[in-house]
Design a protein around this motif. Structure first.
Motif, mmCIF file in Angstrom:
data_model
loop_
_atom_site.group_PDB
_atom_site.id
_atom_site.type_symbol
_atom_site.label_atom_id
_atom_site.label_comp_id
_atom_site.label_asym_id
_atom_site.label_seq_id
_atom_site.Cartn_x
_atom_site.Cartn_y
_atom_site.Cartn_z
ATOM 1 N N ARG A 123 1.037 -1.502 0.381
ATOM 2 C CA ARG A 123 0.277 -0.193 0.166
ATOM 3 C C ARG A 123 1.018 1.316 -0.076
ATOM 4 O O ARG A 123 0.373 2.403 -1.331
ATOM 5 C CB ARG A 123 -0.928 -0.071 1.146
ATOM 6 C CG ARG A 123 -1.681 1.130 1.193
ATOM 7 C CD ARG A 123 -2.348 1.580 2.671
ATOM 8 N NE ARG A 123 -3.629 0.196 2.477
ATOM 9 C CZ ARG A 123 -4.024 -0.390 3.879
ATOM 10 N NH1 ARG A 123 -4.059 0.565 4.641
ATOM 11 N NH2 ARG A 123 -4.720 -1.535 3.487
ATOM 12 N N PHE A 124 2.103 1.390 0.792
ATOM 13 C CA PHE A 124 2.819 2.145 1.295
ATOM 14 C C PHE A 124 3.289 2.869 -0.375
ATOM 15 O O PHE A 124 3.742 3.747 -0.844
ATOM 16 C CB PHE A 124 3.682 2.620 2.556
ATOM 17 C CG PHE A 124 3.240 2.281 3.170
ATOM 18 C CD1 PHE A 124 1.975 3.951 3.350
ATOM 19 C CD2 PHE A 124 2.670 1.775 4.353
ATOM 20 C CE1 PHE A 124 1.265 4.587 4.811
ATOM 21 C CE2 PHE A 124 2.407 1.796 5.881
ATOM 22 C CZ PHE A 124 1.562 3.278 5.545
ATOM 23 N N GLY A 125 4.116 1.643 -0.806
ATOM 24 C CA GLY A 125 5.028 1.742 -1.989
ATOM 25 C C GLY A 125 4.149 1.925 -3.006
ATOM 26 O O GLY A 125 4.783 2.801 -4.110
ATOM 27 N N GLY A 126 2.762 2.011 -2.959
ATOM 28 C CA GLY A 126 2.086 2.378 -4.264
ATOM 29 C C GLY A 126 1.663 3.981 -4.385
ATOM 30 O O GLY A 126 1.567 4.277 -5.547
ATOM 31 N N GLN A 127 1.477 3.994 -2.976
ATOM 32 C CA GLN A 127 1.100 5.626 -3.186
ATOM 33 C C GLN A 127 2.694 6.736 -3.003
ATOM 34 O O GLN A 127 2.733 7.718 -3.618
ATOM 35 C CB GLN A 127 0.860 6.094 -1.203
ATOM 36 C CG GLN A 127 -0.237 5.262 -1.324
ATOM 37 C CD GLN A 127 -0.637 5.219 0.728
ATOM 38 O OE1 GLN A 127 0.470 5.738 1.056
ATOM 39 N NE2 GLN A 127 -2.043 5.207 0.402
ATOM 40 N N PHE A 128 3.899 5.689 -2.514
ATOM 41 C CA PHE A 128 4.636 6.195 -2.794
ATOM 42 C C PHE A 128 4.987 6.463 -4.539
ATOM 43 O O PHE A 128 5.516 7.559 -5.267
ATOM 44 C CB PHE A 128 6.335 5.683 -2.331
ATOM 45 C CG PHE A 128 7.401 6.263 -2.408
ATOM 46 C CD1 PHE A 128 8.449 7.127 -1.887
ATOM 47 C CD2 PHE A 128 8.557 5.785 -3.587
ATOM 48 C CE1 PHE A 128 9.403 8.058 -2.968
ATOM 49 C CE2 PHE A 128 9.547 6.102 -3.774
ATOM 50 C CZ PHE A 128 10.228 7.428 -3.693
ATOM 51 N N GLN A 129 4.523 5.762 -5.604
ATOM 52 C CA GLN A 129 4.937 5.558 -6.715
ATOM 53 C C GLN A 129 4.429 6.769 -7.587
ATOM 54 O O GLN A 129 4.683 7.327 -8.553
ATOM 55 C CB GLN A 129 5.030 3.947 -7.441
ATOM 56 C CG GLN A 129 6.295 2.999 -7.215
ATOM 57 C CD GLN A 129 7.075 3.257 -7.724
ATOM 58 O OE1 GLN A 129 7.314 3.678 -8.964
ATOM 59 N NE2 GLN A 129 7.954 2.647 -7.708
ATOM 60 N N GLN A 130 2.898 6.327 -6.656
ATOM 61 C CA GLN A 130 2.211 7.473 -7.252
ATOM 62 C C GLN A 130 2.301 8.652 -7.087
ATOM 63 O O GLN A 130 2.599 9.833 -7.739
ATOM 64 C CB GLN A 130 0.434 7.231 -6.778
ATOM 65 C CG GLN A 130 -0.612 8.257 -7.552
ATOM 66 C CD GLN A 130 -1.585 7.869 -6.699
ATOM 67 O OE1 GLN A 130 -1.923 7.068 -5.355
ATOM 68 N NE2 GLN A 130 -2.846 8.368 -6.964
ATOM 69 N N GLN A 131 2.705 8.887 -5.907
ATOM 70 C CA GLN A 131 3.314 10.473 -6.042
ATOM 71 C C GLN A 131 5.130 10.757 -6.511
ATOM 72 O O GLN A 131 4.645 11.533 -7.053
ATOM 73 C CB GLN A 131 3.682 10.777 -4.176
ATOM 74 C CG GLN A 131 4.477 11.755 -3.150
ATOM 75 C CD GLN A 131 3.185 12.469 -3.196
ATOM 76 O OE1 GLN A 131 1.976 12.504 -2.968
ATOM 77 N NE2 GLN A 131 3.565 14.252 -3.052
ATOM 78 N N GLN A 156 6.695 14.377 -11.739
ATOM 79 C CA GLN A 156 7.683 15.151 -12.958
ATOM 80 C C GLN A 156 7.607 15.451 -13.003
ATOM 81 O O GLN A 156 6.859 16.800 -13.384
ATOM 82 C CB GLN A 156 7.333 13.495 -13.511
ATOM 83 C CG GLN A 156 7.962 12.234 -13.247
ATOM 84 C CD GLN A 156 8.950 11.707 -13.388
ATOM 85 O OE1 GLN A 156 9.684 12.133 -13.941
ATOM 86 N NE2 GLN A 156 9.176 11.003 -12.414
ATOM 87 N N PRO A 157 8.378 16.604 -13.817
ATOM 88 C CA PRO A 157 8.736 18.110 -14.147
ATOM 89 C C PRO A 157 8.423 17.705 -15.354
ATOM 90 O O PRO A 157 8.727 17.320 -16.091
ATOM 91 C CB PRO A 157 10.166 18.207 -14.143
ATOM 92 C CG PRO A 157 11.112 17.386 -14.186
ATOM 93 C CD PRO A 157 9.893 16.266 -13.228
ATOM 94 N N LYS A 158 6.615 19.427 -15.422
ATOM 95 C CA LYS A 158 6.537 18.940 -17.392
ATOM 96 C C LYS A 158 7.300 19.887 -17.898
ATOM 97 O O LYS A 158 6.805 20.298 -19.166
ATOM 98 C CB LYS A 158 5.141 19.424 -17.077
ATOM 99 C CG LYS A 158 4.420 18.040 -16.029
ATOM 100 C CD LYS A 158 3.629 18.605 -15.672
ATOM 101 C CE LYS A 158 2.550 17.694 -15.202
ATOM 102 N NZ LYS A 158 1.415 18.160 -14.363
ATOM 103 N N HIS A 159 8.396 20.112 -17.735
ATOM 104 C CA HIS A 159 8.985 21.113 -18.506
ATOM 105 C C HIS A 159 10.445 21.051 -18.374
ATOM 106 O O HIS A 159 10.972 20.514 -17.872
ATOM 107 C CB HIS A 159 8.903 23.018 -17.672
ATOM 108 C CG HIS A 159 9.540 22.933 -16.506
ATOM 109 N ND1 HIS A 159 10.041 23.330 -16.258
ATOM 110 C CD2 HIS A 159 8.321 22.883 -15.477
ATOM 111 C CE1 HIS A 159 10.525 23.311 -14.542
ATOM 112 N NE2 HIS A 159 9.476 22.910 -14.103
#
Length: 86
Positions: A39-47, A52-55
């Motif tokens: 659960r925490f790994g999934g939240q970390f991956q989502q975070q 990710q920078p978009k510029h």
């Protein structure tokens, strides 16, 4: 006789649960820790994916445009000059 039998049954159930908990507690804790890690790994991956920078590097980005309709109140009050008294 009924009281002694009831006390004996309660003690057997108590010690039976105690022995079974010693046997199954490590498996239960391992299962729970694995689920929490997922659960925490999934939240970390989502975070991480959201951050990710978009510029491109070195590009100037303005996130918030300042409000240009801000008006200042020119009639704040009169200025009073204070002197320090010794």
């Amino acid at each position: 006789m009924g009281l002694l039998r009831t006390i004996l049954i309660i003690l057997l159930i108590y010690y039976g649960v105690k022995i079974l908990s010693k046997i199954f507690a490590p498996y239960l804790l391992r299962y729970m820790s694995k689920k929490m890690q997922e659960r925490f790994g999934g939240q970390f991956q989502q975070q991480q994916s959201n951050q990710q920078p978009k510029h491109r590097e070195g590009e100037t980005v303005i996130d918030k445009v300042p409000n240009t309709n801000a008006s200042s109140n020119k009639k704040v009050g009169e200025y009073i000059d204070y002197e320090e008294i010794d």
